[in-house]
Write an enzyme that holds these catalytic residues in place. Structure first.
Site, PDB file in Angstrom:
ATOM      1  N   TRP A 324     -12.572   9.027   7.511  1.00 21.86           N
ATOM      2  CA  TRP A 324     -13.208   9.302   6.221  1.00 21.86           C
ATOM      3  C   TRP A 324     -14.723   9.193   6.341  1.00 21.86           C
ATOM      4  O   TRP A 324     -15.460   9.953   5.704  1.00 21.86           O
ATOM      5  CB  TRP A 324     -12.695   8.307   5.172  1.00 21.86           C
ATOM      6  CG  TRP A 324     -13.324   8.455   3.818  1.00 21.86           C
ATOM      7  CD1 TRP A 324     -12.926   9.270   2.806  1.00 21.86           C
ATOM      8  CD2 TRP A 324     -14.495   7.774   3.326  1.00 21.86           C
ATOM      9  NE1 TRP A 324     -13.748   9.141   1.708  1.00 21.86           N
ATOM     10  CE2 TRP A 324     -14.726   8.227   2.008  1.00 21.86           C
ATOM     11  CE3 TRP A 324     -15.361   6.823   3.869  1.00 21.86           C
ATOM     12  CZ2 TRP A 324     -15.781   7.762   1.232  1.00 21.86           C
ATOM     13  CZ3 TRP A 324     -16.414   6.361   3.092  1.00 21.86           C
ATOM     14  CH2 TRP A 324     -16.614   6.830   1.801  1.00 21.86           C
ATOM     15  N   HIS A 325     -15.200   8.286   7.176  1.00 23.85           N
ATOM     16  CA  HIS A 325     -16.636   8.054   7.291  1.00 23.85           C
ATOM     17  C   HIS A 325     -17.355   9.163   8.050  1.00 23.85           C
ATOM     18  O   HIS A 325     -18.563   9.341   7.863  1.00 23.85           O
ATOM     19  CB  HIS A 325     -16.909   6.707   7.966  1.00 23.85           C
ATOM     20  CG  HIS A 325     -16.759   5.539   7.045  1.00 23.85           C
ATOM     21  ND1 HIS A 325     -15.553   4.949   6.781  1.00 23.85           N
ATOM     22  CD2 HIS A 325     -17.682   4.856   6.302  1.00 23.85           C
ATOM     23  CE1 HIS A 325     -15.727   3.952   5.935  1.00 23.85           C
ATOM     24  NE2 HIS A 325     -17.005   3.872   5.617  1.00 23.85           N
ATOM     25  N   GLY A 326     -16.672   9.882   8.891  1.00 22.86           N
ATOM     26  CA  GLY A 326     -17.367  10.940   9.606  1.00 22.86           C
ATOM     27  C   GLY A 326     -16.503  11.639  10.623  1.00 22.86           C
ATOM     28  O   GLY A 326     -15.541  11.079  11.149  1.00 22.86           O
TER      29      GLY A 326
END
Length: 478
Positions: A324-326
């Site tokens: 989700w973060h990258g």
């Protein structure tokens, strides 16, 4: 548009406050329309073409919510479940296209041994946040924890509300459903929101940005150009930077919401006083942790299943948390890193941690957290491994050098303030003050002191913004 920018503080915010409060409180619908229009302007300011992406997300989630409600009303539960599944696929499809297409294609071409040229896909700002909020709305309607919203403007306001649009906290629909139609603004609530905004702005501008300047002296530089001591200092500075950067932005979002009568849930609770990784994730980015817990971990079975299935559930949640973060392997490894640590604590290490002194528990947690931030902030896994090696003197110029001494001497006051401010001194102070009975005069002095403090830090933050050009925000890319 950043909250911590001159254009927001002196132009956008006064304009929206004026237009919002000039409408009488009894005309709630008009106030909601005003807030919605300014929220759309706020998002469009960062890229007008991306406004259509968010509007499309609002449209499909409004339709899916109505379909879920209608099919459940007619007791067509199988169809209702399929509507939920399709809504998840559509939302994640939009997110995957903009955020992960190049990542998937790059790795596919690498496996095939072919060269890949990245597609020109620009990710809309905050897409991870408003996508999760859209999913939250449909899921809450499906599970019956919130009523369907038949007014599409209310759904649009929930998803696009500018205080939490760009970087959270991720607001659950069930949390604000009633507030959209029934909230009450007050002078005391507005003042409380303004104080919270000022505190968040100071955390971001006065402390977070300074820690970011220190961290930039090592991250992204060849290891042969820096010393091991500098790497340790910059790792600690980045640990403070990401906390003050993100928690400061969350404070500003909560404060802005409070000005308009909304109460958002807390997103941080002094995470660096944690004594374990398990405790850390109860205190860090709380809205994301609870979102994955309620919408992924529990539906998979949580811990009410077999041992292997429980391990699988933990692994899936933390794989998704990292992803989700990258769209990068370092984020995936970062998520799995914490997932493995949590499993180790729950299966074996947790009971032994309780037997050692508290100060050792804090050191254990902080070291593992800081190592995690190295993974998080590295551009790729190769640079992460080089940084880890450099911490122990491998590949660096020396153990300590003049750069390390310069950074310590130049920023000693800021580093001390950053460490002290990360501790819950206010809670400790209030515990000692509550039993004491103050006279009316002393209470007035206390209130005036708090207001003076708010004005001072707000003024210092604005002056700093005017005199500096270094004002990044880490979570804008998510």
């Amino acid at each position: 548009m950043l909250f911590s920018s001159i254009s927001f503080i002196f132009y956008f915010l006064p304009a929206v406050l004026l237009c919002y409060f000039i409408v009488p409180a009894r005309f709630r619908r008009i106030r909601n329309v005003v807030l919605l229009l300014f929220s759309l302007v706020f998002y469009g300011f960062g890229g007008p073409k991306f406004l259509f992406v968010m509007l499309f997300s609002i449209l499909i989630n409004n339709i899916f919510g109505l379909l879920v409600w209608y099919t459940q009303k007619r007791k067509q539960y199988t169809i209702s479940k399929w509507v939920l599944v399709i809504s998840v696929l559509c939302n994640l499809g939009i997110l995957c296209y903009y955020k992960y297409t190049n990542f998937f294609l790059e790795n596919f071409y690498a496996v095939m041994g072919q060269q890949f040229h990245a597609l020109e896909i620009v990710m809309p700002i905050g897409i991870s946040f408003f996508t999760f909020q859209g999913l939250s709305y449909v899921a809450d309607v499906y599970h019956g924890t919130a009523k369907v919203q038949k007014n599409p403007l209310h759904v649009a306001l929930y998803i696009s509300m500018f205080p939490q649009l760009i970087a959270g906290p991720i607001v659950r629909y069930e949390t604000v459903a009633e507030q959209i139609t029934c909230r009450t603004e007050s002078v005391n609530q507005f003042a409380s929101g303004l104080r919270r905004f000022a505190i968040g702005l100071a955390k971001k501008v006065l402390i977070g940005n300074t820690m970011g300047l220190i961290a930039a002296q090592a991250f992204g530089h060849p290891m042969m150009d820096v010393s091991s001591a500098t790497l340790w200092l910059c790792m600690a500075a980045y640990t403070l930077h990401i906390y003050y950067d993100f928690s400061g932005y969350s404070d500003m979002a909560i404060g802005l919401g409070r000005m308009f009568g909304f109460e958002f849930l807390e997103n941080f609770h002094y995470p660096y006083i944690s004594k374990s990784i398990t405790e850390f994730w109860r205190r860090w980015h709380i809205s994301l942790s609870t979102w994955f817990r309620d919408y992924v971990y529990i539906p998979l079975g949580g811990n009410r299943c077999g041992h292997l299935q429980w391990i699988r559930n933990i692994a899936v949640v933390w794989l998704l948390t990292g992803f989700w973060h990258g769209a990068s392997w370092n984020f995936i490894c970062w998520g799995l890193y914490f997932g493995i640590l949590l499993l180790i604590e729950k299966l074996w290490l947790g009971k032994y941690l309780l037997r050692i002194p508290i100060w050792m528990q804090h050191i254990y947690a902080l070291l593992l957290i800081m190592f995690g931030w190295v993974l998080f902030n590295s551009t790729n896994m190769s640079s992460a491994w080089s940084y880890f090696a450099g911490l122990f003197g491998i590949g660096t110029r020396c153990l300590a050098d003049h750069q390390f001494l310069y950074l310590i001497l130049e920023y000693k006051a800021e580093l001390i303030i950053a460490v002290i401010a990360a501790l819950p001194w206010r809670s400790i102070l209030m515990q000692h003050i509550k039993p004491v009975k103050f006279s009316a005069w002393m209470e007035n002095v206390w209130i005036l002191s708090a207001n003076a403090y708010t004005c001072i830090i707000l003024l210092l933050s604005v002056v700093t913004l005017v005199n500096t050009s270094f004002n990044p925000f880490i979570y804008f890319r998510f």
